[in-house]
Design an enzyme around this catalytic site. Structure first.
Site, PDB file in Angstrom:
ATOM      1  N   ALA A  15      75.774 -85.524 -23.881  1.00 25.75           N
ATOM      2  CA  ALA A  15      75.352 -86.918 -23.955  1.00 25.75           C
ATOM      3  C   ALA A  15      76.403 -87.784 -23.290  1.00 25.75           C
ATOM      4  CB  ALA A  15      75.159 -87.327 -25.400  1.00 25.75           C
ATOM      5  N   LYS A  16      75.948 -88.949 -22.866  1.00 27.15           N
ATOM      6  CA  LYS A  16      76.872 -89.833 -22.164  1.00 27.15           C
ATOM      7  C   LYS A  16      78.056 -90.203 -23.043  1.00 27.15           C
ATOM      8  CE  LYS A  16      73.488 -91.787 -19.118  1.00 27.15           C
ATOM      9  NZ  LYS A  16      72.551 -92.841 -18.895  1.00 27.15           N
TER      10      LYS A  16
END
Ligand code: GLU
Length: 292
Positions: free
Chosen positions: A234-235
């Site tokens: 995930a970012k």
């Protein structure tokens, strides 16, 4: 034949933060897909959710993509295309919904699946005096979609498994599902290659295409890249951004190899883009052509 028309593919990042390797792998696969089929390749920045857009993220994404060796024939930004979304919205049966998430939860009871299905509370009128979202009154139909990457089919009954879809939020922002359908049609996209997280949203997008008279593209949902613990990259998950990898002196060919190998495909360290195009035809396009 599976690919009769001239192919148009796209990569559609949301400029909400730096790209990580997972985004870059999807970007690489989307580019390989368009180019392996001799098609055009487009870049679309999905920046409608202005509260989440980060300044500079768009330019960093462009730099990341070019650094990896990718190119594109047209670039658009959704925030410059609001009139298209407004026109489409006016052609659909919608109603205003002022329900809060809490009210929806209360009236819907326990969700049956992973997603909360809006039970149509405001279909016959709603509380005035509060800002409302615009919801599309979905037809009473079951929509089935096919994925060419996984050869899977997914069917959803719109009223009970999807619910009336928000097309414009109560702050006026056009919803992703509306914009993606309008844009893919206007840009002539024939092939949508994107992350598997959007697979279950595909039937509602195909339903919108049908309601608006837009052609249905072929779908290719690629697996999301996971880290060594099997967690999605995930970012915000602490994975290095592509920008950091570049700054750290990583070589594009080595990063391409890492991305391709993370799919379980074999390729040598020095594989150039032409070699990857051949590999893509062999691994994806030829098997997909045989399925149909
Ligand atoms: N903007 C979406 C994302 O970054 C992708 C949308 C799409 O490819 O349809 O996840």
């Amino acid at each position: 034949m599976l690919f009769p028309a001239p192919v148009v593919g796209r990569f559609a990042p949301s400029p909400t933060g730096p790209m990580h390797l997972g985004n870059l792998r999807t970007a690489l696969l989307a580019w390989l897909h368009s180019r392996a089929l001799g098609g055009r390749h487009l870049l679309r920045f999905e920046d409608l959710d202005t509260g989440r857009v980060r300044p500079g993220a768009e330019q960093t994404a462009r730099d990341d993509l070019r650094w990896l060796g990718l190119d594109w024939d047209r670039e658009v930004r959704q925030s410059a295309r609001l009139a298209l979304y407004r026109d489409a919205l006016e052609r659909l049966p919608t109603y205003r919904c002022t329900c809060t998430r809490r009210e929806i939860l209360e009236s819907a009871g326990a969700p049956h699946g992973p997603e909360l299905v809006y039970p149509g509370t405001c279909r016959n009128g709603c509380l005035p005096g509060r800002p409302g979202a615009l919801r599309w009154r979905v037809p009473d139909e079951t929509v089935c979609v096919r994925d060419h990457w996984t050869a899977e089919t997914l069917c959803q009954h719109l009223p009970t498994e999807v619910g009336d879809v928000v097309l414009q939020r109560n702050d006026g922002v056009y919803a992703y599902h509306l914009a993606v359908v309008v844009d893919d049609a206007e840009m002539g996209v024939t092939d949508v290659l994107r992350g598997a997280d959007l697979w279950t949203a595909t039937p509602r997008q195909v339903a919108l295409q049908r309601a608006l008279g837009c052609p249905e593209p072929r779908y290719w949902h690629v697996p999301l890249m996971t880290d060594f613990q099997g967690e999605r990259l995930a970012k915000r998950g602490g994975a290095p951004s592509v920008q950091q990898l570049r700054a750290g002196g990583a070589a594009p060919a080595a990063v391409r190899t890492t991305l391709i190998r993370s799919l379980g495909w074999e390729t040598d360290e020095t594989a150039d883009l032409d070699a990857l195009l051949r590999l893509y035809r062999l691994k994806v396009l030829e098997p997909a052509a045989l399925q149909t």
